[in-house]
Design a protein around this motif. Structure first.
Motif, mmCIF file in Angstrom:
data_model
loop_
_atom_site.group_PDB
_atom_site.id
_atom_site.type_symbol
_atom_site.label_atom_id
_atom_site.label_comp_id
_atom_site.label_asym_id
_atom_site.label_seq_id
_atom_site.Cartn_x
_atom_site.Cartn_y
_atom_site.Cartn_z
ATOM 1 N N HIS A 49 -0.326 1.468 -2.909
ATOM 2 C CA HIS A 49 -1.504 2.162 -3.412
ATOM 3 C C HIS A 49 -2.599 1.108 -3.587
ATOM 4 O O HIS A 49 -2.343 -0.101 -3.506
ATOM 5 N N TRP A 50 -3.804 1.547 -3.843
ATOM 6 C CA TRP A 50 -4.885 0.639 -4.187
ATOM 7 C C TRP A 50 -4.493 -0.147 -5.433
ATOM 8 O O TRP A 50 -3.877 0.414 -6.350
ATOM 9 N N HIS A 51 -4.821 -1.415 -5.473
ATOM 10 C CA HIS A 51 -4.526 -2.220 -6.656
ATOM 11 C C HIS A 51 -5.390 -3.473 -6.707
ATOM 12 O O HIS A 51 -6.027 -3.840 -5.726
ATOM 13 N N THR A 52 -5.407 -4.101 -7.885
ATOM 14 C CA THR A 52 -6.065 -5.386 -8.089
ATOM 15 C C THR A 52 -5.072 -6.310 -8.781
ATOM 16 O O THR A 52 -4.099 -5.848 -9.391
ATOM 17 N N GLU A 71 -12.149 -2.383 0.142
ATOM 18 C CA GLU A 71 -13.126 -1.293 0.148
ATOM 19 C C GLU A 71 -14.134 -1.401 1.290
ATOM 20 O O GLU A 71 -14.885 -0.467 1.544
ATOM 21 N N ARG A 72 -14.120 -2.515 2.039
ATOM 22 C CA ARG A 72 -15.063 -2.713 3.133
ATOM 23 C C ARG A 72 -14.437 -2.694 4.518
ATOM 24 O O ARG A 72 -15.109 -2.382 5.496
ATOM 25 N N GLU A 73 -13.170 -3.081 4.639
ATOM 26 C CA GLU A 73 -12.580 -3.229 5.976
ATOM 27 C C GLU A 73 -11.068 -3.091 5.955
ATOM 28 O O GLU A 73 -10.437 -3.168 4.910
ATOM 29 N N PRO A 87 -9.034 -12.772 -7.300
ATOM 30 C CA PRO A 87 -8.807 -12.006 -8.527
ATOM 31 C C PRO A 87 -9.763 -10.811 -8.618
ATOM 32 O O PRO A 87 -10.957 -10.930 -8.356
ATOM 33 N N GLY A 88 -9.206 -9.646 -8.946
ATOM 34 C CA GLY A 88 -10.000 -8.438 -9.138
ATOM 35 C C GLY A 88 -10.406 -7.703 -7.870
ATOM 36 O O GLY A 88 -11.018 -6.638 -7.959
ATOM 37 N N GLU A 89 -10.067 -8.218 -6.685
ATOM 38 C CA GLU A 89 -10.433 -7.536 -5.434
ATOM 39 C C GLU A 89 -9.529 -6.317 -5.231
ATOM 40 O O GLU A 89 -8.313 -6.440 -5.141
ATOM 41 N N LYS A 90 -10.127 -5.145 -5.135
ATOM 42 C CA LYS A 90 -9.359 -3.911 -4.934
ATOM 43 C C LYS A 90 -8.924 -3.836 -3.472
ATOM 44 O O LYS A 90 -9.757 -3.945 -2.572
ATOM 45 N N HIS A 91 -7.622 -3.668 -3.246
ATOM 46 C CA HIS A 91 -7.093 -3.723 -1.884
ATOM 47 C C HIS A 91 -5.767 -2.982 -1.780
ATOM 48 O O HIS A 91 -5.235 -2.483 -2.771
ATOM 49 N N TRP A 92 -5.233 -2.935 -0.558
ATOM 50 C CA TRP A 92 -3.916 -2.365 -0.279
ATOM 51 C C TRP A 92 -3.361 -3.075 0.951
ATOM 52 O O TRP A 92 -4.088 -3.761 1.670
ATOM 53 N N HIS A 93 -2.060 -2.915 1.201
ATOM 54 C CA HIS A 93 -1.437 -3.503 2.393
ATOM 55 C C HIS A 93 -0.157 -2.760 2.712
ATOM 56 O O HIS A 93 0.454 -2.151 1.840
#
Length: 130
Positions: A49-52, A71-73, A87-93
């Motif tokens: 899921h999305w997380h930071t 959120e950009r690519e 730190p704090g970058e919202k992402h997923w993988h």
């Protein structure tokens, strides 16, 4: 010194994933703000899921093909690639559709903050038809 042998840590399934994912926590932080390491296996398009993270995260892709996104690519990754998340970058993988992907997750400072599932479908990474 601490040595952790493969298979010593039980594999877990979490609730912050879409699809079939197993997580082996290889090393918990040994001191406040220290390093944690996990081996994560994503099957057939499964993803987080999305997380930071409150600290840094490094992913080392070990096997298969995957996708990482913020959120950009969205970017395709493969064995030998390294992904850095600040730190704090919202992402997923996770794994590319039809693929299994295994990575090491190396984090600092503490546990992730989790959000909802990734709503948009991952990019199509199927090989070109020739």
């Amino acid at each position: 010194m601490k040595v952790v042998r493969r298979g010593e840590q039980p594999a877990q399934r979490g609730t912050t994933f879409t699809g079939e994912v197993t997580l082996e926590r290889l090393l918990e932080a040994q001191q406040p703000g220290g390093v944690s390491v996990a081996r994560v296996t994503f099957r057939d398009g499964a993803r987080t899921h999305w997380h930071t993270h409150p600290g840094e995260q490094v992913l080392v892709i070990l096997e298969g093909r995957g996708i990482v996104g913020n959120e950009r690519e969205q970017v395709e990754v493969q064995p030998g690639d390294l992904v850095y998340t600040s730190p704090g970058e919202k992402h997923w993988h996770g794994a590319a559709p039809g693929q299994t992907m295994v990575h090491l997750s190396i984090t600092t400072v503490g546990p992730a903050e989790w959000y909802g599932p990734v709503e948009q479908p991952p990019i199509d990474t199927a090989p070109d038809q020739q």
